[in-house]
Scaffold this motif. Structure first.
Motif, short mmCIF file in Angstrom:
data_model
loop_
_atom_site.label_atom_id
_atom_site.label_comp_id
_atom_site.label_asym_id
_atom_site.label_seq_id
_atom_site.Cartn_x
_atom_site.Cartn_y
_atom_site.Cartn_z
N GLY A 1 64.99 23.86 52.09
CA GLY A 1 64.55 24.82 53.09
C GLY A 1 64.36 26.23 52.58
O GLY A 1 64.46 27.20 53.34
N LEU A 2 64.06 26.38 51.28
CA LEU A 2 63.92 27.70 50.67
C LEU A 2 62.48 28.21 50.70
O LEU A 2 62.24 29.37 50.40
N VAL A 3 61.53 27.35 51.04
CA VAL A 3 60.11 27.71 51.01
C VAL A 3 59.65 28.08 52.42
O VAL A 3 59.75 27.27 53.34
N GLU A 4 59.14 29.28 52.57
CA GLU A 4 58.64 29.73 53.88
C GLU A 4 57.16 29.44 54.06
O GLU A 4 56.70 29.20 55.18
N GLU A 5 56.41 29.50 52.98
CA GLU A 5 54.99 29.16 53.03
C GLU A 5 54.65 28.22 51.88
O GLU A 5 55.19 28.36 50.77
N LEU A 6 53.76 27.30 52.16
CA LEU A 6 53.32 26.32 51.17
C LEU A 6 51.82 26.49 50.98
O LEU A 6 51.05 26.33 51.92
N HIS A 7 51.42 26.88 49.77
CA HIS A 7 50.01 27.08 49.45
C HIS A 7 49.58 25.94 48.53
O HIS A 7 50.00 25.87 47.37
N LEU A 8 48.76 25.04 49.05
CA LEU A 8 48.32 23.88 48.29
C LEU A 8 46.84 24.00 47.95
O LEU A 8 46.02 24.37 48.79
N ALA B 1 37.95 22.39 45.34
CA ALA B 1 39.27 22.14 45.94
C ALA B 1 39.25 22.55 47.41
O ALA B 1 38.33 23.21 47.88
N ILE B 2 40.29 22.12 48.11
CA ILE B 2 40.54 22.62 49.46
C ILE B 2 41.83 23.43 49.39
O ILE B 2 42.88 22.91 48.98
N HIS B 3 41.77 24.68 49.76
CA HIS B 3 42.91 25.58 49.68
C HIS B 3 43.53 25.70 51.08
O HIS B 3 42.88 26.16 52.02
N VAL B 4 44.78 25.26 51.19
CA VAL B 4 45.44 25.20 52.49
C VAL B 4 46.74 26.01 52.46
O VAL B 4 47.52 25.91 51.51
N THR B 5 46.95 26.80 53.50
CA THR B 5 48.19 27.56 53.64
C THR B 5 48.95 27.03 54.85
O THR B 5 48.40 26.95 55.95
N TYR B 6 50.22 26.67 54.62
CA TYR B 6 51.08 26.20 55.69
C TYR B 6 52.28 27.13 55.81
O TYR B 6 52.81 27.63 54.81
N GLU B 7 52.71 27.35 57.05
CA GLU B 7 53.90 28.15 57.32
C GLU B 7 54.97 27.24 57.91
O GLU B 7 54.72 26.53 58.88
N ARG B 8 56.15 27.26 57.32
CA ARG B 8 57.22 26.37 57.80
C ARG B 8 57.75 26.84 59.14
O ARG B 8 57.98 28.03 59.35
N GLU B 9 57.93 25.89 60.06
CA GLU B 9 58.53 26.21 61.35
C GLU B 9 60.04 26.16 61.21
O GLU B 9 60.61 25.29 60.56
N THR B 10 60.70 27.09 61.89
CA THR B 10 62.16 27.20 61.82
C THR B 10 62.75 27.00 63.21
O THR B 10 62.29 27.61 64.18
N ASN B 11 63.76 26.16 63.29
CA ASN B 11 64.46 25.91 64.56
C ASN B 11 63.50 25.43 65.68
O ASN B 11 63.68 25.77 66.85
#
Length: 202
Positions: free
Chosen positions: A149-156, A189-199
């Motif tokens: 749970g240390l990653v707040e955003e995931l850029h793939l 490529a496809i560049h995708v940004t995800y934001e982790r949901e908390t609680n």
């Protein structure tokens, strides 16, 4: 608090290196994985420049460090940011620091060796005053960070290829919910940004 981003390229089947990845062969049999990094596509160029110019500090694993510091690794012409060598402070997760760092000696880059991933991220947060902490790899280090749970955003950066083997990014058993924030396709490529949901909240 400084944001922590995991930023990595992967294949359609979830691998971040091909088979045979090591200090001699880099990403293994997966040269096409990073075609987008060296392309002239405007979207690819913008994504790369935005990511590397905004970085406050970088965290990486020892295996990736050995590749970039090795004889076929980063040079004055190609480094963090492809054809432009980025100079944020780098934190390497390892239990055994190397006696000599070529990139420090030849290019003046700054590397700190830390035995535990959470400590590396915390030390990176302290010095990353101008931008986020970016975990650039390898796959195992990012997988650990996601799992804990240390990653707040995931850029793939998803390359249009199947590798069929290599280093997987995700671990079995890890379940997290993300919000899709940005999707930018290019010719490579496809560049995708995800934001982790908390609680359970976005």
């Amino acid at each position: 608090m400084t944001k922590v981003i995991a930023d990595i390229t992967m294949s359609l089947d979830g691998y971040v290196t091909g088979p045979g990845a090591d200090t001699e062969h880099g990403l293994g049999d997966a040269e096409e994985l990073h075609t987008w990094v060296f392309s002239q596509d405007q979207v690819d160029t913008e994504i790369l420049e935005r990511a590397t110019s905004a970085t406050g500090a970088v965290v990486m694993g020892r295996r990736l460090f050995d590749v970039v510091d090795g004889p076929h690794g980063w040079t004055k012409d190609m480094g963090y940011g492809a054809d432009q060598v980025g100079t944020p402070p780098f934190f390497v997760v390892t239990h055994s620091a190397p006696p000599d760092v070529r990139l420090e000696r030849e290019l003046g880059m700054r590397f700190t060796f830390v035995s535990e991933l959470p400590n590396a991220i915390e030390q990176a947060r302290v010095v990353a005053t101008e931008g986020p902490v970016v975990i650039m790899g390898g796959g195992d280090v990012i997988a650990q960070a996601i799992e804990h749970g240390l990653v707040e955003e995931l850029h793939l950066h998803i390359a249009p290829m199947l590798l069929g083997g290599g280093t997987p990014l995700f671990r079995t058993g890890t379940r997290q919910l993300y919000r899709q924030r940005e999707v930018r396709p290019s010719s490579n490529a496809i560049h995708v940004t995800y934001e982790r949901e908390t609680n359970g909240k976005r």
